[in-house]
Design a protein around this motif. Sequence first.
Motif, PDB file in Angstrom:
ATOM      1  N   GLN A 113       0.661  -1.083   0.020  1.00 45.61           N
ATOM      2  CA  GLN A 113       0.432   0.183  -0.488  1.00 45.61           C
ATOM      3  C   GLN A 113       0.808   1.218   0.157  1.00 45.61           C
ATOM      4  O   GLN A 113       1.906   0.994   0.609  1.00 45.61           O
ATOM      5  CB  GLN A 113      -1.079   0.055   0.973  1.00 45.61           C
ATOM      6  N   PRO A 114       0.130   2.766  -0.532  1.00 45.61           N
ATOM      7  CA  PRO A 114       1.211   3.768  -0.288  1.00 45.61           C
ATOM      8  C   PRO A 114       0.696   4.508   1.004  1.00 45.61           C
ATOM      9  O   PRO A 114      -0.070   4.637   1.190  1.00 45.61           O
ATOM     10  CB  PRO A 114       0.715   4.526  -1.410  1.00 45.61           C
ATOM     11  N   LEU A 115       2.404   4.494   1.445  1.00 40.12           N
ATOM     12  CA  LEU A 115       2.599   5.116   3.103  1.00 40.12           C
ATOM     13  C   LEU A 115       2.203   6.858   3.226  1.00 40.12           C
ATOM     14  O   LEU A 115       2.042   6.738   3.984  1.00 40.12           O
ATOM     15  CB  LEU A 115       3.150   4.470   3.455  1.00 40.12           C
ATOM     16  N   HIS A 116       3.460   6.970   1.680  1.00 35.09           N
ATOM     17  CA  HIS A 116       3.814   8.035   1.811  1.00 35.09           C
ATOM     18  C   HIS A 116       4.317   8.711   0.501  1.00 35.09           C
ATOM     19  O   HIS A 116       4.743   7.760  -0.229  1.00 35.09           O
ATOM     20  CB  HIS A 116       4.609   8.672   2.880  1.00 35.09           C
ATOM     21  N   VAL A 117       4.193  10.476   0.091  1.00 34.09           N
ATOM     22  CA  VAL A 117       4.763  10.963  -0.777  1.00 34.09           C
ATOM     23  C   VAL A 117       5.015  12.043  -0.933  1.00 34.09           C
ATOM     24  O   VAL A 117       4.772  12.242   0.191  1.00 34.09           O
ATOM     25  CB  VAL A 117       3.271  11.121  -2.060  1.00 34.09           C
ATOM     26  N   SER A 118       6.665  12.210  -0.863  1.00 30.96           N
ATOM     27  CA  SER A 118       7.302  13.856  -0.661  1.00 30.96           C
ATOM     28  C   SER A 118       7.799  13.628  -1.622  1.00 30.96           C
ATOM     29  O   SER A 118       8.129  13.877  -2.838  1.00 30.96           O
ATOM     30  CB  SER A 118       8.470  12.658   0.097  1.00 30.96           C
ATOM     31  N   ASP A 119       8.134  14.872  -1.211  1.00 28.42           N
ATOM     32  CA  ASP A 119       9.695  15.893  -1.754  1.00 28.42           C
ATOM     33  C   ASP A 119      10.125  16.049  -1.627  1.00 28.42           C
ATOM     34  O   ASP A 119      10.490  16.239  -0.090  1.00 28.42           O
ATOM     35  CB  ASP A 119       8.703  17.138  -2.494  1.00 28.42           C
ATOM     36  N   ARG A 120      11.542  15.849  -1.692  1.00 29.66           N
ATOM     37  CA  ARG A 120      13.089  15.424  -0.433  1.00 29.66           C
ATOM     38  C   ARG A 120      13.987  16.192  -1.992  1.00 29.66           C
ATOM     39  O   ARG A 120      13.816  16.082  -3.473  1.00 29.66           O
ATOM     40  CB  ARG A 120      13.753  13.999  -0.921  1.00 29.66           C
ATOM     41  N   TYR A 121      14.636  17.394  -1.604  1.00 30.63           N
ATOM     42  CA  TYR A 121      15.864  17.821  -2.269  1.00 30.63           C
ATOM     43  C   TYR A 121      17.295  17.611  -1.579  1.00 30.63           C
ATOM     44  O   TYR A 121      17.579  17.570  -0.234  1.00 30.63           O
ATOM     45  CB  TYR A 121      15.563  19.559  -2.070  1.00 30.63           C
ATOM     46  N   PHE A 122      17.795  17.010  -2.381  1.00 34.28           N
ATOM     47  CA  PHE A 122      19.797  16.899  -2.032  1.00 34.28           C
ATOM     48  C   PHE A 122      20.051  18.550  -3.002  1.00 34.28           C
ATOM     49  O   PHE A 122      20.449  18.416  -4.021  1.00 34.28           O
ATOM     50  CB  PHE A 122      20.110  15.795  -2.669  1.00 34.28           C
ATOM     51  N   PRO A 123      21.958  18.542  -2.158  1.00 33.43           N
ATOM     52  CA  PRO A 123      22.667  19.622  -3.095  1.00 33.43           C
ATOM     53  C   PRO A 123      23.238  19.382  -4.400  1.00 33.43           C
ATOM     54  O   PRO A 123      23.637  18.022  -3.435  1.00 33.43           O
ATOM     55  CB  PRO A 123      23.252  19.900  -1.356  1.00 33.43           C
ATOM     56  N   LEU A 124      23.528  19.669  -4.758  1.00 30.15           N
ATOM     57  CA  LEU A 124      24.208  19.582  -6.057  1.00 30.15           C
ATOM     58  C   LEU A 124      25.545  20.418  -5.867  1.00 30.15           C
ATOM     59  O   LEU A 124      25.329  21.570  -5.405  1.00 30.15           O
ATOM     60  CB  LEU A 124      23.005  20.017  -7.335  1.00 30.15           C
ATOM     61  N   PRO A 125      26.455  19.817  -6.423  1.00 34.55           N
ATOM     62  CA  PRO A 125      26.662  18.778  -7.907  1.00 34.55           C
ATOM     63  C   PRO A 125      26.956  17.788  -6.149  1.00 34.55           C
ATOM     64  O   PRO A 125      26.955  16.241  -7.095  1.00 34.55           O
ATOM     65  CB  PRO A 125      27.398  18.720  -8.489  1.00 34.55           C
TER      66      PRO A 125
END
Length: 254
Positions: free
Chosen positions: A150-162
């Motif tokens: 079952q889907p439990l969560h949906v998220s926006d995730r951000y990571f530093p580049l490069p």
Amino acid sequence: MTRTISSDPLPLALPDPTHSFWARIAHEIADAIGRGVYAPGDRLPSEQHLATQYGVNRHTVRRSLATLGQLGLVRSTQGSGTYVEEFAVDLVLRKRTRYRQSLAQAGVRGGMRVLATSHEKADAEVAKALRLPVGKPVLHLVVLGDGGGQPLHVSDRYFPLPRFEGLDAYLQETGSITQSFDRFGITDYTRRQSRISARMPAAEVASHLQQPAGRPTLHVTSVNIDMNGEPIEYASAWFAGDRVTLTVDHGHDL
């Protein structure tokens, strides 16, 4: 920067029981559920039965049940009745929060899947969380987390580049943020903070979670840091309120 998914704040609370008959009935049914009179999966008495029990009309009972449904306590199935929702997964938020580990402790298998990926410029919110200048490039992933099918969560995730260029491919391959970080030499990391609130989901969020748009979600924002104290991830996640209980454990690192 336009967000992929968003939501509006909503206080997750029952109405004042002195406000009206329907509010009092909603409180009494919620209390019965909390005391175990009605267990998860149980069918509640019919609307007519409840109307007779409380001495009100069916419309009043229907409004009470609709409120409990919006709060994720019950679900109504046309032609079958109203049932107590099952709170299947208890996820623990700790200093070292690991999604798969939390699922395993709850006796559930699952992982993460990348729905969308993009390179963007950090807005003020993301820049503050990651301690970056506004406008610096970040990797933005939209991720779906499942458990027990079952889907439990949906998220926006951000990571530093490069620094984390290519992390999306690793996450798609492994289904694990922790394993993906390991590819970048990060063998340990901790959570600096988690903020939890109740929010109404946007239509896209509700669709991903396969739940009614009128049912609240648990919204969690979090920041993870490496062992040098540098932010490595900012996440804004919406959890299905009828399938997940979030426990904050301040007593353990692992």
